[in-house]
Design a protein around this motif. Structure first.
Motif, PDB file in Angstrom:
ATOM      1  N   ALA A  18       0.829  -1.209   0.000  1.00  0.00           N
ATOM      2  CA  ALA A  18       0.000   0.000   0.000  1.00  0.00           C
ATOM      3  C   ALA A  18       0.862   1.258   0.000  1.00  0.00           C
ATOM      4  CB  ALA A  18      -0.932  -0.006   1.204  1.00  0.00           C
ATOM      5  N   VAL A  19       2.093   1.148  -0.462  1.00  0.00           N
ATOM      6  CA  VAL A  19       3.023   2.270  -0.407  1.00  0.00           C
ATOM      7  C   VAL A  19       2.500   3.465  -1.204  1.00  0.00           C
ATOM      8  CG1 VAL A  19       5.327   3.068  -1.038  1.00  0.00           C
ATOM      9  CG2 VAL A  19       5.042   0.860   0.053  1.00  0.00           C
ATOM     10  N   ALA A  20       1.862   3.219  -2.339  1.00  0.00           N
ATOM     11  CA  ALA A  20       1.335   4.327  -3.141  1.00  0.00           C
ATOM     12  C   ALA A  20       0.289   5.111  -2.351  1.00  0.00           C
ATOM     13  CB  ALA A  20       0.740   3.800  -4.440  1.00  0.00           C
ATOM     14  N   THR A  21      -0.564   4.404  -1.626  1.00  0.00           N
ATOM     15  CA  THR A  21      -1.584   5.060  -0.803  1.00  0.00           C
ATOM     16  C   THR A  21      -0.945   5.816   0.355  1.00  0.00           C
ATOM     17  OG1 THR A  21      -3.217   3.375  -1.391  1.00  0.00           O
ATOM     18  CG2 THR A  21      -3.663   4.668   0.583  1.00  0.00           C
ATOM     19  N   TYR A  22       0.062   5.210   0.966  1.00  0.00           N
ATOM     20  CA  TYR A  22       0.760   5.884   2.058  1.00  0.00           C
ATOM     21  C   TYR A  22       1.425   7.177   1.560  1.00  0.00           C
ATOM     22  CZ  TYR A  22       0.326   1.366   4.484  1.00  0.00           C
ATOM     23  OH  TYR A  22      -0.143   0.217   5.061  1.00  0.00           O
ATOM     24  N   ALA A  23       2.002   7.128   0.376  1.00  0.00           N
ATOM     25  CA  ALA A  23       2.641   8.318  -0.189  1.00  0.00           C
ATOM     26  C   ALA A  23       1.614   9.425  -0.431  1.00  0.00           C
ATOM     27  CB  ALA A  23       3.366   7.970  -1.485  1.00  0.00           C
ATOM     28  N   VAL A  24       0.451   9.055  -0.938  1.00  0.00           N
ATOM     29  CA  VAL A  24      -0.615  10.041  -1.149  1.00  0.00           C
ATOM     30  C   VAL A  24      -0.988  10.713   0.163  1.00  0.00           C
ATOM     31  CG1 VAL A  24      -3.048  10.329  -1.779  1.00  0.00           C
ATOM     32  CG2 VAL A  24      -1.556   8.941  -3.214  1.00  0.00           C
ATOM     33  N   SER A  25      -1.079   9.932   1.234  1.00  0.00           N
ATOM     34  CA  SER A  25      -1.463  10.500   2.532  1.00  0.00           C
ATOM     35  C   SER A  25      -0.444  11.528   3.006  1.00  0.00           C
ATOM     36  CB  SER A  25      -1.644   9.391   3.573  1.00  0.00           C
ATOM     37  OG  SER A  25      -0.418   8.755   3.897  1.00  0.00           O
ATOM     38  N   TRP A  26       0.836  11.228   2.849  1.00  0.00           N
ATOM     39  CA  TRP A  26       1.876  12.191   3.224  1.00  0.00           C
ATOM     40  C   TRP A  26       1.779  13.455   2.380  1.00  0.00           C
ATOM     41  CZ3 TRP A  26       4.677  12.379   7.391  1.00  0.00           C
ATOM     42  CH2 TRP A  26       5.053  11.202   8.068  1.00  0.00           C
ATOM     43  N   ASN A  27       1.690  13.277   1.088  1.00  0.00           N
ATOM     44  CA  ASN A  27       1.748  14.423   0.182  1.00  0.00           C
ATOM     45  C   ASN A  27       0.513  15.307   0.275  1.00  0.00           C
ATOM     46  OD1 ASN A  27       4.340  13.795  -0.778  1.00  0.00           O
ATOM     47  ND2 ASN A  27       3.505  12.324  -2.253  1.00  0.00           N
ATOM     48  N   GLY A  88      -4.778  -1.096  -1.560  1.00  0.00           N
ATOM     49  CA  GLY A  88      -3.401  -1.407  -1.916  1.00  0.00           C
ATOM     50  C   GLY A  88      -3.402  -2.571  -2.881  1.00  0.00           C
ATOM     51  N   ILE A  89      -2.250  -3.157  -3.092  1.00  0.00           N
ATOM     52  CA  ILE A  89      -2.115  -4.311  -3.981  1.00  0.00           C
ATOM     53  C   ILE A  89      -1.911  -5.555  -3.121  1.00  0.00           C
ATOM     54  CG2 ILE A  89      -0.760  -5.372  -5.824  1.00  0.00           C
ATOM     55  CD1 ILE A  89       0.171  -2.469  -6.535  1.00  0.00           C
ATOM     56  N   MET A  90      -2.900  -6.440  -3.119  1.00  0.00           N
ATOM     57  CA  MET A  90      -2.757  -7.701  -2.386  1.00  0.00           C
ATOM     58  C   MET A  90      -1.794  -8.601  -3.148  1.00  0.00           C
ATOM     59  SD  MET A  90      -4.646  -7.608   0.368  1.00  0.00           S
ATOM     60  CE  MET A  90      -4.821  -9.318   0.841  1.00  0.00           C
ATOM     61  N   ASP A 123     -10.527  -4.752   7.029  1.00  0.00           N
ATOM     62  CA  ASP A 123     -11.824  -4.347   6.474  1.00  0.00           C
ATOM     63  C   ASP A 123     -11.777  -4.344   4.948  1.00  0.00           C
ATOM     64  OD1 ASP A 123     -12.762  -3.949   9.034  1.00  0.00           O
ATOM     65  OD2 ASP A 123     -12.568  -1.761   8.988  1.00  0.00           O
ATOM     66  N   TRP A 124     -10.735  -3.711   4.406  1.00  0.00           N
ATOM     67  CA  TRP A 124     -10.627  -3.572   2.948  1.00  0.00           C
ATOM     68  C   TRP A 124     -10.509  -4.935   2.259  1.00  0.00           C
ATOM     69  CZ3 TRP A 124      -6.722  -4.740  -0.586  1.00  0.00           C
ATOM     70  CH2 TRP A 124      -6.883  -4.193  -1.861  1.00  0.00           C
ATOM     71  N   ALA A 125      -9.763  -5.839   2.879  1.00  0.00           N
ATOM     72  CA  ALA A 125      -9.519  -7.152   2.275  1.00  0.00           C
ATOM     73  C   ALA A 125     -10.617  -8.175   2.604  1.00  0.00           C
ATOM     74  CB  ALA A 125      -8.161  -7.690   2.723  1.00  0.00           C
ATOM     75  N   GLY A 126     -11.489  -7.837   3.547  1.00  0.00           N
ATOM     76  CA  GLY A 126     -12.550  -8.759   3.923  1.00  0.00           C
ATOM     77  C   GLY A 126     -12.048  -9.997   4.644  1.00  0.00           C
ATOM     78  N   LEU A 127     -11.143  -9.797   5.593  1.00  0.00           N
ATOM     79  CA  LEU A 127     -10.477 -10.923   6.250  1.00  0.00           C
ATOM     80  C   LEU A 127     -10.907 -11.148   7.699  1.00  0.00           C
ATOM     81  CD1 LEU A 127      -6.857 -10.283   4.928  1.00  0.00           C
ATOM     82  CD2 LEU A 127      -8.385 -12.128   4.217  1.00  0.00           C
ATOM     83  N   HIS A 128     -11.942 -10.469   8.147  1.00  0.00           N
ATOM     84  CA  HIS A 128     -12.319 -10.506   9.568  1.00  0.00           C
ATOM     85  C   HIS A 128     -12.378 -11.902  10.157  1.00  0.00           C
ATOM     86  CE1 HIS A 128     -13.258  -6.326  10.555  1.00  0.00           C
ATOM     87  NE2 HIS A 128     -13.579  -6.201   9.286  1.00  0.00           N
ATOM     88  N   GLU A 129     -13.059 -12.800   9.480  1.00  0.00           N
ATOM     89  CA  GLU A 129     -13.316 -14.114  10.083  1.00  0.00           C
ATOM     90  C   GLU A 129     -12.079 -15.003  10.136  1.00  0.00           C
ATOM     91  OE1 GLU A 129     -15.791 -16.773   7.410  1.00  0.00           O
ATOM     92  OE2 GLU A 129     -15.931 -14.872   6.288  1.00  0.00           O
ATOM     93  N   TYR A 130     -10.991 -14.572   9.499  1.00  0.00           N
ATOM     94  CA  TYR A 130      -9.794 -15.412   9.445  1.00  0.00           C
ATOM     95  C   TYR A 130      -8.691 -14.935  10.395  1.00  0.00           C
ATOM     96  CZ  TYR A 130     -12.385 -16.196   5.183  1.00  0.00           C
ATOM     97  OH  TYR A 130     -13.404 -16.425   4.294  1.00  0.00           O
ATOM     98  N   ILE A 131      -8.810 -13.718  10.924  1.00  0.00           N
ATOM     99  CA  ILE A 131      -7.763 -13.135  11.760  1.00  0.00           C
ATOM    100  C   ILE A 131      -8.174 -13.214  13.234  1.00  0.00           C
ATOM    101  CG2 ILE A 131      -6.320 -11.126  12.181  1.00  0.00           C
ATOM    102  CD1 ILE A 131      -6.072 -12.336   9.338  1.00  0.00           C
ATOM    103  N   THR A 132      -7.368 -13.900  14.031  1.00  0.00           N
ATOM    104  CA  THR A 132      -7.670 -14.047  15.456  1.00  0.00           C
ATOM    105  C   THR A 132      -7.491 -12.731  16.206  1.00  0.00           C
ATOM    106  OG1 THR A 132      -6.971 -16.369  15.413  1.00  0.00           O
ATOM    107  CG2 THR A 132      -7.059 -15.300  17.572  1.00  0.00           C
ATOM    108  N   ASP A 133      -6.405 -12.008  15.903  1.00  0.00           N
ATOM    109  CA  ASP A 133      -6.134 -10.750  16.600  1.00  0.00           C
ATOM    110  C   ASP A 133      -5.068  -9.992  15.823  1.00  0.00           C
ATOM    111  OD1 ASP A 133      -6.274  -8.773  18.511  1.00  0.00           O
ATOM    112  OD2 ASP A 133      -5.504  -9.991  20.160  1.00  0.00           O
ATOM    113  N   GLU A 134      -4.893  -8.724  16.175  1.00  0.00           N
ATOM    114  CA  GLU A 134      -3.862  -7.890  15.539  1.00  0.00           C
ATOM    115  C   GLU A 134      -3.305  -6.931  16.570  1.00  0.00           C
ATOM    116  OE1 GLU A 134      -4.361  -4.468  15.103  1.00  0.00           O
ATOM    117  OE2 GLU A 134      -6.518  -4.260  15.291  1.00  0.00           O
TER     118      GLU A 134
END
Length: 211
Positions: A18-27, A88-90, A123-134
């Motif tokens: 997601a570096v391109a998105t991160y760069a947009v946020s900075w700029n 970003g790019i998965m 949220d973006w990737a739709g992974l809720h049910e597969y991730i135990t914690d973060e």
């Protein structure tokens, strides 16, 4: 290396780019604040995996710590709006792989990002049910080795492994006393690992094949 009971994944450079998105946020923020700094996407890619304090010092060397922290908070607020829009790019095989791996292992995401960013990714990737914690660096501003231990204690993990793409990920895994699995398709490079995979599908096949 014994069969793990859990897989703890780095995020940027391991699950997505997601570096391109991160760069947009900075700029966008620098433009709004009339600050004459432009963050180049390629330069930012070299900072992936760094702790926030190191990133903001590199990007804003002429500001004091307080001002850097204020600006970084604004940047991360911008990301909360941008990530749902731009994402970003998965990396190939990640979504299907995590779905499959979650049937056999507890799955965690642990990153040096700001608070809330991992949840936006999930949220973006739709992974809720597969991730135990973060757990993100921005929660407690502690290194990955510390946070690996926090997750291990919280979930009674007996044999976790950390999966990442940088030399720093490997160093933090060693400090935490757990094996390091290196994925070579991300942003970094290292020769210090217990296992190495060149794509996520091969990683999935390996861990699903363990008895």
């Amino acid at each position: 290396m014994q069969k793990p009971d859990s897989l703890i994944f780095d995020m940027d450079g391991t699950l997505w780019d997601a570096v391109a998105t991160y760069a947009v946020s900075w700029n966008e923020v620098f433009k709004e604040l009339d600050i004459d700094i432009t963050v180049d996407k390629d330069k930012l890619a070299h900072m992936v995996g760094w702790e926030g304090k190191k990133v903001i010092k590199e990007i804003m060397p002429d500001f004091d710590d307080e001002r850097r922290t204020e600006i970084y908070a604004t940047v991360n607020s911008a990301r909360h709006n941008l990530i749902p829009q731009l994402g970003g790019i998965m990396y190939d095989g990640v979504i299907d792989g995590l779905k499959e791996l979650s049937t056999k292992y507890k799955i965690f995401i642990l990153s040096n990002c700001a608070k809330g960013i991992i949840q936006l990714f999930i949220d973006w990737a739709g992974l809720h049910e597969y991730i135990t914690d973060e757990l993100a660096y921005g929660i407690n501003f502690m290194p990955k080795s510390h946070n690996i231990k926090l997750l291990s204690d919280k979930w009674d993990l007996m044999s976790p492994v950390y999966i990442g793409d940088t030399e720093g990920d490997g160093q933090q895994s060693r400090l935490a006393g757990i094996p390091f699995v290196f994925v070579s398709y991300g942003f970094g490079n290292t020769d210090d690992y217990d296992l190495k995979f060149d794509n996520f599908s091969d990683l999935t096949k390996h861990f699903m094949g363990l008895e």
